[in-house]
Scaffold this active site. Structure first.
Site, PDB file in Angstrom:
ATOM      1  N   SER A   4       0.837  -1.199   0.000  1.00 31.33           N
ATOM      2  CA  SER A   4       0.000   0.000   0.000  1.00 31.33           C
ATOM      3  C   SER A   4       0.865   1.239   0.000  1.00 31.33           C
ATOM      4  O   SER A   4       1.684   1.428   0.907  1.00 31.33           O
ATOM      5  CB  SER A   4      -0.896  -0.004   1.242  1.00 31.33           C
ATOM      6  N   HIS A  32      -1.470  -1.304  -4.102  1.00 31.81           N
ATOM      7  CA  HIS A  32      -2.719  -1.021  -3.380  1.00 31.81           C
ATOM      8  C   HIS A  32      -2.784   0.482  -3.106  1.00 31.81           C
ATOM      9  O   HIS A  32      -1.862   1.060  -2.520  1.00 31.81           O
ATOM     10  CB  HIS A  32      -2.736  -1.812  -2.073  1.00 31.81           C
ATOM     11  N   ASP A  46      -4.942   3.546  -1.391  1.00 36.35           N
ATOM     12  CA  ASP A  46      -5.976   3.869  -0.403  1.00 36.35           C
ATOM     13  C   ASP A  46      -6.524   5.271  -0.641  1.00 36.35           C
ATOM     14  O   ASP A  46      -5.809   6.259  -0.491  1.00 36.35           O
ATOM     15  CB  ASP A  46      -5.386   3.772   1.007  1.00 36.35           C
ATOM     16  N   MET A  66      -9.088   8.021   0.627  1.00 37.27           N
ATOM     17  CA  MET A  66      -9.853   8.389   1.835  1.00 37.27           C
ATOM     18  C   MET A  66     -10.379   9.809   1.666  1.00 37.27           C
ATOM     19  O   MET A  66      -9.647  10.691   1.197  1.00 37.27           O
ATOM     20  CB  MET A  66      -8.956   8.330   3.062  1.00 37.27           C
ATOM     21  N   HIS A 123      -8.689   1.024  -3.365  1.00 35.62           N
ATOM     22  CA  HIS A 123      -9.553   0.796  -2.198  1.00 35.62           C
ATOM     23  C   HIS A 123     -10.220   2.121  -1.834  1.00 35.62           C
ATOM     24  O   HIS A 123      -9.562   3.022  -1.310  1.00 35.62           O
ATOM     25  CB  HIS A 123      -8.670   0.255  -1.052  1.00 35.62           C
ATOM     26  N   MET A 148     -12.298   4.375   0.344  1.00 37.60           N
ATOM     27  CA  MET A 148     -12.891   4.597   1.678  1.00 37.60           C
ATOM     28  C   MET A 148     -13.555   5.965   1.643  1.00 37.60           C
ATOM     29  O   MET A 148     -13.036   6.959   2.157  1.00 37.60           O
ATOM     30  CB  MET A 148     -11.790   4.529   2.752  1.00 37.60           C
ATOM     31  N   MET A 163     -11.259  -5.836   6.254  1.00 39.91           N
ATOM     32  CA  MET A 163     -10.408  -4.919   7.012  1.00 39.91           C
ATOM     33  C   MET A 163      -9.999  -5.627   8.304  1.00 39.91           C
ATOM     34  O   MET A 163     -10.855  -6.127   9.039  1.00 39.91           O
ATOM     35  CB  MET A 163     -11.151  -3.632   7.369  1.00 39.91           C
ATOM     36  N   ASP A 191      -6.430  -6.475   4.919  1.00 41.71           N
ATOM     37  CA  ASP A 191      -5.835  -5.140   4.888  1.00 41.71           C
ATOM     38  C   ASP A 191      -5.737  -4.567   6.302  1.00 41.71           C
ATOM     39  O   ASP A 191      -6.751  -4.284   6.936  1.00 41.71           O
ATOM     40  CB  ASP A 191      -6.730  -4.247   4.004  1.00 41.71           C
TER      41      ASP A 191
HETATM   42  C1  DX5 Z   1      -5.994   1.405   6.187  1.00 40.10           C
HETATM   43  C2  DX5 Z   1      -5.620   1.106   4.751  1.00 40.10           C
HETATM   44  C3  DX5 Z   1      -4.500   0.152   4.569  1.00 40.10           C
HETATM   45  C4  DX5 Z   1      -3.168   0.564   5.133  1.00 40.10           C
HETATM   46  C5  DX5 Z   1      -2.478  -0.679   5.612  1.00 40.10           C
HETATM   47  O1  DX5 Z   1      -7.196   2.068   6.224  1.00 40.10           O
HETATM   48  O2  DX5 Z   1      -6.746   0.601   4.055  1.00 40.10           O
HETATM   49  O3  DX5 Z   1      -4.365  -0.237   3.210  1.00 40.10           O
HETATM   50  O4  DX5 Z   1      -2.345   1.217   4.214  1.00 40.10           O
HETATM   51  O5  DX5 Z   1      -1.321  -0.310   6.258  1.00 40.10           O
HETATM   52  P1  DX5 Z   1      -0.557  -1.234   7.317  1.00 40.10           P
HETATM   53  O6  DX5 Z   1      -0.050  -2.429   6.553  1.00 40.10           O
HETATM   54  O7  DX5 Z   1       0.513  -0.330   7.805  1.00 40.10           O
HETATM   55  O8  DX5 Z   1      -1.544  -1.611   8.372  1.00 40.10           O
HETATM   56 ZN    ZN Z   2      -6.456  -0.333   1.963  1.00 43.80          ZN
END
Ligand code: DX5
Ligand code: ZN
Length: 227
Positions: free
Chosen positions: A15, A40, A42, A44, A73, A75, A144, A182
């Site tokens: 990620s 990956h 993220d 947000m 992903h 969010m 998650m 994740d």
């Molecule tokens: C959290 C994200 C993850 C995050 C994981 O909301 O969706 O993808 O980057 O990071 P680690 O591996 O550090 O938990």
């Molecule tokens: Zn993620």
């Protein structure tokens, strides 16, 4: 051996949330050169989760900088409004949170109609029963294993049983559906989560924090207990 993960057993999806955003191209090259399978990403929005990251213009730049499979992903609240922009920007897979969708199957259909893969994400406290009427509409389920919003959190131990339960459901419904996890994954717990049935592994802080990320990815694969 799963038809999708192939001989590798698991797919490793670093990620970029934990990367240095001023040096994204280097991060993408590091993922590729370290043997990562997917990137990956993220997304947000500061509403669905208490953090704000990146949007379609950055996804488009990533697309121009790598040919790796881009696992996006989302969010965000009301993902329907944003899905077309992320498709346009070059995502290979878009995963939406079931809790954030008013018409989940319509959203998944819209993603698939664009010729890319569709995933459903579930928060740690969300029941697997949310999946009951979407099995034919989905290519991957993302569980998650921390509450979404931030990298570097600790794995929630109760999630191992949930992974196991979901694996049983997937084997019954359609074994080609990928089971991605994740949050909080590292060499410490990779054996546990893969033995429970996960086959796509997101890893952020442990990948980018590793002294030797290539060795870290190799260790993940070696320690994985492929079912
Ligand atoms: C959290 C994200 C993850 C995050 C994981 O909301 O969706 O993808 O980057 O990071 P680690 O591996 O550090 O938990
Ligand atoms: Zn993620």
């Amino acid at each position: 051996m799963n038809n999708v993960t192939g001989e590798k057993g698991i797919l490793v999806a670093p990620s970029i949330l934990s990367a240095d955003f001023t040096r994204l191209k280097e991060a993408l090259d590091l993922i590729k050169n370290s043997g990562g399978d997917w990137v990956h990403v993220d997304v947000m929005d500061g509403h669905y989760v208490p953090n704000l990251t990146i949007g379609p213009p950055v996804i488009e730049s990533i697309r121009g900088a790598t040919e790796m499979f881009m696992d996006v992903h989302l969010m965000v609240v009301e993902p329907d409004r944003l899905v077309p922009s992320f498709i346009q920007a070059g995502a290979d897979m878009i995963t939406v949170h079931a809790e954030a969708c008013t018409h989940l199957n319509r959203t998944l259909q819209c993603i698939r109609e664009a010729g890319i893969k569709a995933g459903i994400a579930l928060n740690p406290a969300t029941s697997l029963s949310m999946l009951n009427y979407s099995w034919d509409a989905v290519d991957m389920i993302l569980l998650m294993t921390v509450n979404p919003g931030f990298g570097g959190q600790s794995y929630i131990p109760q999630m191992t049983g949930k992974i196991r339960e979901l694996r049983e459901m997937i084997q019954m419904k359609n074994p080609d559906i990928l089971l991605e996890i994740d949050g909080g994954i590292s060499t410490e717990n990779i054996a546990e989560v893969t033995a429970a049935g996960a086959n796509v592994i997101v890893t952020g802080s442990s990948f980018f924090g590793a002294a030797d990320p290539a060795r870290y990815v190799r260790e993940l694969r070696e320690l994985a207990e492929v079912f």
